[in-house]
Design a protein around this motif. Structure first.
Motif, PDB file in Angstrom:
ATOM      1  N   LEU A 203     -22.033  47.938  43.321  1.00  0.00           N
ATOM      2  CA  LEU A 203     -21.352  49.189  43.703  1.00  0.00           C
ATOM      3  C   LEU A 203     -21.231  50.130  42.507  1.00  0.00           C
ATOM      4  O   LEU A 203     -21.448  51.343  42.628  1.00  0.00           O
ATOM      5  CB  LEU A 203     -19.963  48.886  44.276  1.00  0.00           C
ATOM      6  N   SER A 204     -20.887  49.558  41.339  1.00  0.00           N
ATOM      7  CA  SER A 204     -20.756  50.399  40.134  1.00  0.00           C
ATOM      8  C   SER A 204     -22.079  51.077  39.814  1.00  0.00           C
ATOM      9  O   SER A 204     -22.133  52.280  39.521  1.00  0.00           O
ATOM     10  CB  SER A 204     -20.362  49.552  38.923  1.00  0.00           C
ATOM     11  N   LEU A 205     -23.162  50.305  39.874  1.00  0.00           N
ATOM     12  CA  LEU A 205     -24.477  50.863  39.539  1.00  0.00           C
ATOM     13  C   LEU A 205     -24.925  51.884  40.575  1.00  0.00           C
ATOM     14  O   LEU A 205     -25.545  52.897  40.237  1.00  0.00           O
ATOM     15  CB  LEU A 205     -25.507  49.733  39.410  1.00  0.00           C
ATOM     16  N   ALA A 206     -24.608  51.611  41.847  1.00  0.00           N
ATOM     17  CA  ALA A 206     -24.996  52.557  42.898  1.00  0.00           C
ATOM     18  C   ALA A 206     -24.274  53.889  42.700  1.00  0.00           C
ATOM     19  O   ALA A 206     -24.881  54.959  42.835  1.00  0.00           O
ATOM     20  CB  ALA A 206     -24.671  51.967  44.266  1.00  0.00           C
ATOM     21  N   LEU A 207     -22.999  53.829  42.364  1.00  0.00           N
ATOM     22  CA  LEU A 207     -22.254  55.073  42.139  1.00  0.00           C
ATOM     23  C   LEU A 207     -22.765  55.781  40.883  1.00  0.00           C
ATOM     24  O   LEU A 207     -22.901  57.006  40.869  1.00  0.00           O
ATOM     25  CB  LEU A 207     -20.751  54.785  42.031  1.00  0.00           C
ATOM     26  N   ALA A 208     -23.060  54.993  39.845  1.00  0.00           N
ATOM     27  CA  ALA A 208     -23.582  55.592  38.612  1.00  0.00           C
ATOM     28  C   ALA A 208     -24.921  56.293  38.882  1.00  0.00           C
ATOM     29  O   ALA A 208     -25.178  57.373  38.358  1.00  0.00           O
ATOM     30  CB  ALA A 208     -23.740  54.517  37.534  1.00  0.00           C
ATOM     31  N   ARG A 209     -25.733  55.694  39.720  1.00  0.00           N
ATOM     32  CA  ARG A 209     -27.029  56.309  40.074  1.00  0.00           C
ATOM     33  C   ARG A 209     -26.848  57.616  40.812  1.00  0.00           C
ATOM     34  O   ARG A 209     -27.718  58.465  40.825  1.00  0.00           O
ATOM     35  CB  ARG A 209     -27.840  55.367  40.965  1.00  0.00           C
ATOM     36  N   ASN A 210     -25.694  57.744  41.471  1.00  0.00           N
ATOM     37  CA  ASN A 210     -25.421  58.981  42.204  1.00  0.00           C
ATOM     38  C   ASN A 210     -24.653  59.991  41.373  1.00  0.00           C
ATOM     39  O   ASN A 210     -24.055  60.917  41.923  1.00  0.00           O
ATOM     40  CB  ASN A 210     -24.684  58.659  43.496  1.00  0.00           C
ATOM     41  N   GLY A 211     -24.629  59.780  40.093  1.00  0.00           N
ATOM     42  CA  GLY A 211     -24.059  60.780  39.198  1.00  0.00           C
ATOM     43  C   GLY A 211     -22.593  60.601  38.865  1.00  0.00           C
ATOM     44  O   GLY A 211     -22.012  61.412  38.143  1.00  0.00           O
ATOM     45  N   TYR A 212     -21.981  59.555  39.376  1.00  0.00           N
ATOM     46  CA  TYR A 212     -20.573  59.314  39.042  1.00  0.00           C
ATOM     47  C   TYR A 212     -20.489  58.598  37.701  1.00  0.00           C
ATOM     48  O   TYR A 212     -21.376  57.824  37.339  1.00  0.00           O
ATOM     49  CB  TYR A 212     -19.894  58.444  40.104  1.00  0.00           C
ATOM     50  N   LYS A 213     -19.392  58.847  36.988  1.00  0.00           N
ATOM     51  CA  LYS A 213     -19.162  58.121  35.732  1.00  0.00           C
ATOM     52  C   LYS A 213     -18.331  56.882  36.063  1.00  0.00           C
ATOM     53  O   LYS A 213     -17.234  57.000  36.620  1.00  0.00           O
ATOM     54  CB  LYS A 213     -18.411  59.007  34.742  1.00  0.00           C
ATOM     55  N   VAL A 214     -18.887  55.731  35.732  1.00  0.00           N
ATOM     56  CA  VAL A 214     -18.277  54.489  36.189  1.00  0.00           C
ATOM     57  C   VAL A 214     -18.085  53.497  35.037  1.00  0.00           C
ATOM     58  O   VAL A 214     -18.944  53.367  34.165  1.00  0.00           O
ATOM     59  CB  VAL A 214     -19.164  53.804  37.260  1.00  0.00           C
ATOM     60  N   MET A 215     -16.941  52.822  35.058  1.00  0.00           N
ATOM     61  CA  MET A 215     -16.688  51.758  34.086  1.00  0.00           C
ATOM     62  C   MET A 215     -16.292  50.515  34.866  1.00  0.00           C
ATOM     63  O   MET A 215     -15.713  50.617  35.949  1.00  0.00           O
ATOM     64  CB  MET A 215     -15.552  52.191  33.148  1.00  0.00           C
TER      65      MET A 215
ATOM     66  N   ALA B 262     -21.518  52.509  48.809  1.00  0.00           N
ATOM     67  CA  ALA B 262     -21.104  53.254  47.616  1.00  0.00           C
ATOM     68  C   ALA B 262     -21.030  54.751  47.903  1.00  0.00           C
ATOM     69  O   ALA B 262     -20.104  55.442  47.457  1.00  0.00           O
ATOM     70  CB  ALA B 262     -22.075  52.986  46.471  1.00  0.00           C
ATOM     71  N   LEU B 263     -22.006  55.258  48.664  1.00  0.00           N
ATOM     72  CA  LEU B 263     -21.998  56.691  48.995  1.00  0.00           C
ATOM     73  C   LEU B 263     -20.755  57.047  49.801  1.00  0.00           C
ATOM     74  O   LEU B 263     -20.104  58.067  49.537  1.00  0.00           O
ATOM     75  CB  LEU B 263     -23.249  57.055  49.795  1.00  0.00           C
ATOM     76  N   ASN B 264     -20.414  56.197  50.760  1.00  0.00           N
ATOM     77  CA  ASN B 264     -19.205  56.455  51.557  1.00  0.00           C
ATOM     78  C   ASN B 264     -17.954  56.395  50.696  1.00  0.00           C
ATOM     79  O   ASN B 264     -17.045  57.204  50.858  1.00  0.00           O
ATOM     80  CB  ASN B 264     -19.083  55.431  52.702  1.00  0.00           C
ATOM     81  N   LEU B 265     -17.946  55.441  49.775  1.00  0.00           N
ATOM     82  CA  LEU B 265     -16.792  55.325  48.870  1.00  0.00           C
ATOM     83  C   LEU B 265     -16.645  56.597  48.042  1.00  0.00           C
ATOM     84  O   LEU B 265     -15.548  57.119  47.859  1.00  0.00           O
ATOM     85  CB  LEU B 265     -17.012  54.168  47.902  1.00  0.00           C
TER      86      LEU B 265
END
Ligand SMILES: Nc1ncnc2c1ncn2[C@@H]1O[C@H](COP(=O)(O)OP(=O)(O)O)[C@@H](O)[C@H]1O
Ligand SMILES: [Mg+2]
Length: 309
Positions: free
Chosen positions: A52-64, A268-271
């Motif tokens: 999920l973290s990587l999917a969000l990061a791929r969509n331009g979100y900054k994730v830790m 992840a996109l829905n999140l």
């Protein structure tokens, strides 16, 4: 007629307020803290936390991603990282938080927890407030902080779930996993947990199995605990996940077109699109966490539950 107009204006004003709120949130970047938890171990928390973290990061979100597993430092193992330092070095004053951050794939940053998580319980106020200060500085531009925890209802695990605005419960369709997920949610409720509960069914053999498992858990939780869980998706059982682990990678990057990755991307996109009403942010999360760590309520309830099971 006039009443209609007044009503329309009221609705318009309310919509505008919500829009402004959303924009302000966007600017202020109140980071969402999502704790990933489960009743039973081995249900896929660590792999999903990474996916999920990587999917969000791929969509331009900054994730830790905070690896708060008290056992083995799972995230590192999956990615084949060998961190030299972890949170315990930050608490002992040897390292600053930014010095222990690991650069994972896809721009993902990882905080190795290891033994530091257990030490948090006994830290003095000065060390804790210094730590919170460092965390806030480092997470200023962040959209998401994911927290991967150990399974079960120990005091520490529970404290994480009680402190987050969003609690992602992972279960497989197996009856034992569902029963343990119920047990966890029960203790969450007994401790007045207020975060939003979300459910992912992992390792489903097909959609029907996943949906049925989710419905079972959702309905007993509603009936016996009076709580609502939001069902956010099914991840199929997929050999891409263990295959990728063998290659020290996350399935999401190693096999981006696998069924597990496509489901993870969708969830992840829905999140990402969901705008939570209230976020306590990173500061609120850690302040609450330390209060629970030091409080006695959780300890008492959890140890009673542990004795019973
Ligand atoms: N969707 C899936 N399909 C197949 N195997 C999976 C899936 N998700 C996780 N696994 C496997 O299950 C095992 C436990 O996963 P892990 O993420 O370590 O669970 P947890 O963190 O809950 O203990 C690992 O061997 C992993 O490869
Ligand atoms: Mg794990």
């Amino acid at each position: 007629m006039r009443q209609d107009q007044a009503e329309r204006l009221r609705l318009l004003a309310r919509g505008l307020k919500q829009q402004i709120k959303a924009q302000v949130c966007g600017v202020a970047k109140n980071c969402r803290v999502i704790v990933i938890t489960s009743g039973k171990g081995g249900v896929g928390k660590t792999n999903l936390a990474l996916g999920l973290s990587l999917a969000l990061a791929r969509n331009g979100y900054k994730v830790m991603l905070l690896d708060a597993d008290m056992g083995l430092a799972n995230v590192d193992v999956v990615l084949g990282l060998v961190p030299k330092y972890n949170l315990s070095h930050v608490f002992s004053g040897e390292k600053r938080l930014d010095e222990i951050l690991q650069n994972g794939p896809g721009g993902l940053q990882i905080i190795p927890g290891a033994s530091g998580i257990e030490e948090m319980v006994n830290l003095d106020t000065l060390t804790l407030s210094r730590f919170v200060g460092e965390v806030i500085k480092l997470t200023k531009d962040l959209d998401f902080l994911f927290v991967d925890t150990s399974a079960g209802i120990s005091r520490q695990v529970l404290s994480f779930a009680l402190s987050a605005d969003e609690v992602l419960v992972v279960s497989t369709p197996e009856p034992t996993a569902l029963t343990d997920a119920y047990g966890l949610i029960k203790v969450f409720k007994q401790n007045q947990g207020s975060g939003k509960l979300k459910l992912i069914i992992n390792m489903a053999r097909n959609r029907d199995e996943g949906r049925e498992a989710a419905q079972k858990l959702i309905s007993v939780v509603r009936q016996f605990l009076g709580l609502e869980i939001e069902f956010i998706g099914i991840i199929p059982s997929d050999t891409a996940v263990p295959e990728a682990v063998r290659r020290h990678q996350s399935y999401l990057l190693a096999y981006p077109h696998s069924p597990a990755s496509l489901s993870t991307m969708r969830i992840a996109l829905n999140l990402g699109n969901f705008l939570p009403e209230k976020t306590r942010g990173v500061r609120g999360f850690f302040e609450s966490l330390f209060t629970y760590f030091r409080g006695r309520d959780v300890r008492e309830v959890a140890s009673k539950e542990e004795k019973r099971s």
